[in-house]
Design an enzyme around this catalytic site. Structure first.
Site, PDB file in Angstrom:
ATOM      1  N   GLY A  83       0.824  -1.200   0.000  1.00  0.00           N
ATOM      2  CA  GLY A  83       0.000   0.000   0.000  1.00  0.00           C
ATOM      3  C   GLY A  83       0.856   1.247   0.000  1.00  0.00           C
ATOM      4  O   GLY A  83       2.069   1.199   0.227  1.00  0.00           O
ATOM      5  N   THR A  84       0.209   2.379  -0.253  1.00  0.00           N
ATOM      6  CA  THR A  84       0.899   3.654  -0.314  1.00  0.00           C
ATOM      7  C   THR A  84      -0.139   4.762  -0.247  1.00  0.00           C
ATOM      8  O   THR A  84      -1.347   4.508  -0.209  1.00  0.00           O
ATOM      9  CB  THR A  84       1.718   3.776  -1.608  1.00  0.00           C
ATOM     10  OG1 THR A  84       2.428   5.003  -1.615  1.00  0.00           O
ATOM     11  CG2 THR A  84       0.805   3.741  -2.815  1.00  0.00           C
ATOM     12  N   THR A  85       0.316   5.998  -0.246  1.00  0.00           N
ATOM     13  CA  THR A  85      -0.552   7.165  -0.303  1.00  0.00           C
ATOM     14  C   THR A  85       0.078   8.187  -1.231  1.00  0.00           C
ATOM     15  O   THR A  85       1.146   8.726  -0.928  1.00  0.00           O
ATOM     16  CB  THR A  85      -0.757   7.787   1.090  1.00  0.00           C
ATOM     17  OG1 THR A  85      -1.336   6.821   1.976  1.00  0.00           O
ATOM     18  CG2 THR A  85      -1.675   8.993   1.005  1.00  0.00           C
TER      19      THR A  85
END
Length: 340
Positions: A83-85
């Site tokens: 995941g990441t943002t």
């Protein structure tokens, strides 16, 4: 990785066979008088590659008997989630691109200082989300194609053209394990989609183009009716390996995007100043990393205008967290004093 599984590298290993398993090499030079036939029989094929009197050698697969002796590759019992943002939005001063710096593989923090905002040329950057290796590979391929286009045509490809090119490049991999989600954040200057020969654009021309586009449109986020002004100005386009290609004013991608949208939807305005836009992007990434376990560590901010992109200094989100705690503590103390 995804490309390794797609290309079936594990199912077709290219390995050198030991000399004991190789058949005797049929060399015409061994039948000449004075040279015994077993002169080359005990040598490996690689040792004869530099000989001028030998036949040309070709890379071949190992025999079936040797391939069956290989240990089969053990698959992972469960997929490693990642995941990441990342986010990008448009306002009156240009385009803001922001992202965290944590690369995660399940519960493991693979790297805490990854650069997820990759420059393509002087007026375009991409924020990467998905598989880390795939994103870096396709960002480099896109940068190469943009350079070739500039050499052939003498100008930079527009942001829309770049997004369309990237979508066509990713289309053959639709439905595979390739996971790439790139947000193109850039600025188009001039009716031809970019400065000629990569020359810098003067400040006067940039101001005139922005004023004409703002005066011709009734709403700040509406598209101009003229074709020339529609090609100019800031643009944010989302391209995914699943086939999506969307243009808008705000995009947030990754596992922390729902938390980032909660901040951006409430604070994003066209009339934001540059410092307010920086604060909003930093706040969105901070809130996402606070709630999302797969995002964190630091925040990168890139600002794109008609003059090009500029990168701000990397900020530690841990310091931002303690700063917010102190501010909340002061607010609580002030309220307690007023109630007493």
């Amino acid at each position: 990785m995804a490309l390794e599984d797609f290309c079936s590298f594990r199912n077709n290993p290219h390995l050198w066979t030991p000399a004991s398993l190789l058949p005797p090499l049929q060399n015409p030079a061994s039948s000449t008088p004075g040279i015994p036939k077993h002169h080359h029989s005990g040598r490996r094929r690689s040792e004869l590659s530099n000989k001028d009197d030998g036949p040309p050698l070709h890379l071949s697969l190992p025999p079936a008997s040797a391939a069956r002796c290989l240990v089969p590759t053990v698959r992972r019992p469960f997929p490693l989630t990642h995941g990441t943002t990342t986010l990008g939005f448009v306002f009156q001063g240009g385009v803001i691109a922001a992202a965290d710096t944590r690369a995660s593989a399940g519960g493991l923090v693979a790297c805490p200082e990854v650069h997820k905002i990759i420059p393509v040329h002087s007026h375009l950057v991409v924020t990467s989300s998905g598989s880390g290796a795939d994103c870096v590979l396709w960002a480099r391929a896109l940068e190469r194609e943009i350079r070739l286009y500039r050499l052939r045509h003498g100008r930079v490809l527009s942001v829309r053209g770049t997004a369309k090119l990237l979508a066509f490049m990713l289309h053959p991999f639709k439905g595979t394990d390739v996971c790439v989600a790139l947000t193109l954040c850039g600025w188009d200057q001039g009716p031809n989609g970019g400065p000629r020969d990569g020359s810098p654009v003067s400040e006067q021309s940039g101001l005139s183009s922005s004023s004409s586009s703002s005066s011709s449109s009734s709403s700040p986020y509406s598209t101009s009716s003229t074709s020339s002004t529609a090609r100019e100005g800031p643009k944010v386009i989302y391209v995914c390996s699943d086939g999506a290609r969307l243009q808008g004013e705000l995009f947030s991608v990754g596992s922390g995007s729902p938390y980032a949208y909660g901040i951006l939807d409430g604070g994003l305005r066209w009339t934001l100043s540059r410092e307010e836009a920086f604060s909003l992007a930093r706040e969105a990434v901070f809130r996402a990393t606070h709630r999302d376990a797969y995002s964190g560590n630091n925040v990168d901010l890139v600002y794109i205008t008609e003059k090009g992109w500029s990168r701000r200094d990397r900020e530690d989100l841990k310091e931002e967290y303690y700063t917010r705690k102190e501010e909340i503590g002061k607010i609580v103390e002030e309220r307690c004093r007023k109630t007493d």
